[in-house]
Design a protein around this motif. Structure first.
Motif, mmCIF file in Angstrom:
data_model
loop_
_atom_site.group_PDB
_atom_site.id
_atom_site.type_symbol
_atom_site.label_atom_id
_atom_site.label_comp_id
_atom_site.label_asym_id
_atom_site.label_seq_id
_atom_site.Cartn_x
_atom_site.Cartn_y
_atom_site.Cartn_z
ATOM 1 N N ASN A 23 59.241 44.766 40.439
ATOM 2 C CA ASN A 23 59.391 45.525 38.945
ATOM 3 C C ASN A 23 59.026 44.418 37.998
ATOM 4 O OD1 ASN A 23 60.533 48.011 39.869
ATOM 5 N ND2 ASN A 23 62.646 46.888 39.992
ATOM 6 N N GLN A 24 58.252 45.127 36.966
ATOM 7 C CA GLN A 24 57.981 44.307 35.951
ATOM 8 C C GLN A 24 58.481 44.821 34.503
ATOM 9 O OE1 GLN A 24 53.964 44.500 35.060
ATOM 10 N NE2 GLN A 24 53.635 42.578 33.996
ATOM 11 N N ARG A 25 58.907 44.073 33.682
ATOM 12 C CA ARG A 25 59.526 44.549 32.507
ATOM 13 C C ARG A 25 58.362 44.961 31.592
ATOM 14 N NH1 ARG A 25 63.737 40.878 29.534
ATOM 15 N NH2 ARG A 25 62.085 39.185 29.549
ATOM 16 N N ASP A 60 56.330 42.716 29.393
ATOM 17 C CA ASP A 60 55.651 41.638 30.031
ATOM 18 C C ASP A 60 54.401 42.318 30.700
ATOM 19 O OD1 ASP A 60 57.678 39.777 29.465
ATOM 20 O OD2 ASP A 60 58.702 40.259 31.499
ATOM 21 N N VAL A 61 54.118 43.567 30.495
ATOM 22 C CA VAL A 61 52.917 44.331 30.831
ATOM 23 C C VAL A 61 51.709 43.972 30.362
ATOM 24 C CG1 VAL A 61 51.799 46.797 31.117
ATOM 25 C CG2 VAL A 61 54.114 46.091 31.914
ATOM 26 N N ASN A 75 62.178 48.299 32.747
ATOM 27 C CA ASN A 75 61.196 48.111 33.576
ATOM 28 C C ASN A 75 59.852 49.105 33.299
ATOM 29 O OD1 ASN A 75 62.348 46.013 34.801
ATOM 30 N ND2 ASN A 75 63.435 47.155 36.272
ATOM 31 N N HIS A 103 48.068 44.582 36.987
ATOM 32 C CA HIS A 103 49.330 45.041 38.082
ATOM 33 C C HIS A 103 49.633 43.850 38.430
ATOM 34 C CE1 HIS A 103 49.074 49.322 37.657
ATOM 35 N NE2 HIS A 103 47.784 49.513 37.455
ATOM 36 N N THR A 104 51.034 43.657 38.878
ATOM 37 C CA THR A 104 51.796 42.612 39.439
ATOM 38 C C THR A 104 51.951 43.208 41.134
ATOM 39 O OG1 THR A 104 53.835 43.574 39.156
ATOM 40 C CG2 THR A 104 53.387 42.095 37.509
#
Length: 208
Positions: free
Chosen positions: A67-69, A72-73, A34, A61-62
């Motif tokens: 949580n963002q892997r 995938d950013v 993450n 930003h999500t």
């Protein structure tokens, strides 16, 4: 036992990353973790006329708390960071012995538009190893390694620059007469000041 290390791919990584890589037999990149803020995944430190300077890549930003892997950013290009970062590198290193020698290798990083931060960092690794004139065996994780298998040294903590307390031998830096020696900056600092002699330097340092 094979000397295999586990690292996060970061943005023009710190010298400690490359000390570890130069002395390893195999490098495994963690690509299933993450994203964590305030780490070197999207930042590097250079030696400017005013001392240590942080260069940070803005990301998309999500939703808060989600949580963002890291794979995938996505990179945010609305703020013109590429031009700003390259100008900062020029201002810091134009007078260094090897900036012009490696300039054409480094410049494409600041002209391409990678969608994902991970892809940018992996390409940077390829560029830097080409500049150093080395070939290292690398692979990527297939899943997040919460517990690291025996025989692999977990150096993922090196991505958190604030917790990286490695101290290295001094070398000549452009502004060391003004600011003194600044330890463990981006690999670019060593590359622009030492050229391919950087490889010998890396092999002679020690990671805690």
């Amino acid at each position: 036992m094979t000397n295999t290390i586990l690292l996060h791919p970061t943005y023009f990584p710190s010298i400690s990353h490359y000390v570890a890589m130069a002395q390893a037999e195999e490098i495994v990149f963690e690509v299933n973790d993450n994203f964590q803020k305030q780490t070197n995944r999207n930042r590097m430190y250079i030696h400017s006329a005013n001392g240590m300077q942080l260069l940070n890549i803005p990301i998309k930003h999500t939703k808060e708390g989600v949580n963002q892997r890291f794979k995938d950013v996505e990179i945010e290009y609305a703020f013109g960071w590429q031009k700003q970062h390259f100008k900062s590198l020029e201002a810091a290193y134009r007078t260094s012995p090897y900036f012009e020698y490696f300039e054409d290798d480094i410049r494409p990083v600041f002209e391409k538009h990678h969608k994902y931060m991970l892809d940018l960092n992996l390409e940077i690794h390829e560029i830097i190893t080409a500049c150093l004139g080395v070939t290292w065996k690398t692979s990527q994780t297939e899943e997040y390694l919460k517990e690291v298998p025996e025989g692999i040294m977990d150096l993922r903590s090196l991505a958190n620059g604030k917790k990286d307390e490695n101290q290295f031998e001094t070398y000549v830096q452009v502004f060391d007469d003004k600011n003194g020696f600044l330890n463990n900056l981006s690999i670019l600092d060593l590359l622009f000041n030492e050229g391919r002699n950087a490889v010998n330097y890396l092999k002679n340092q020690q990671i805690r």
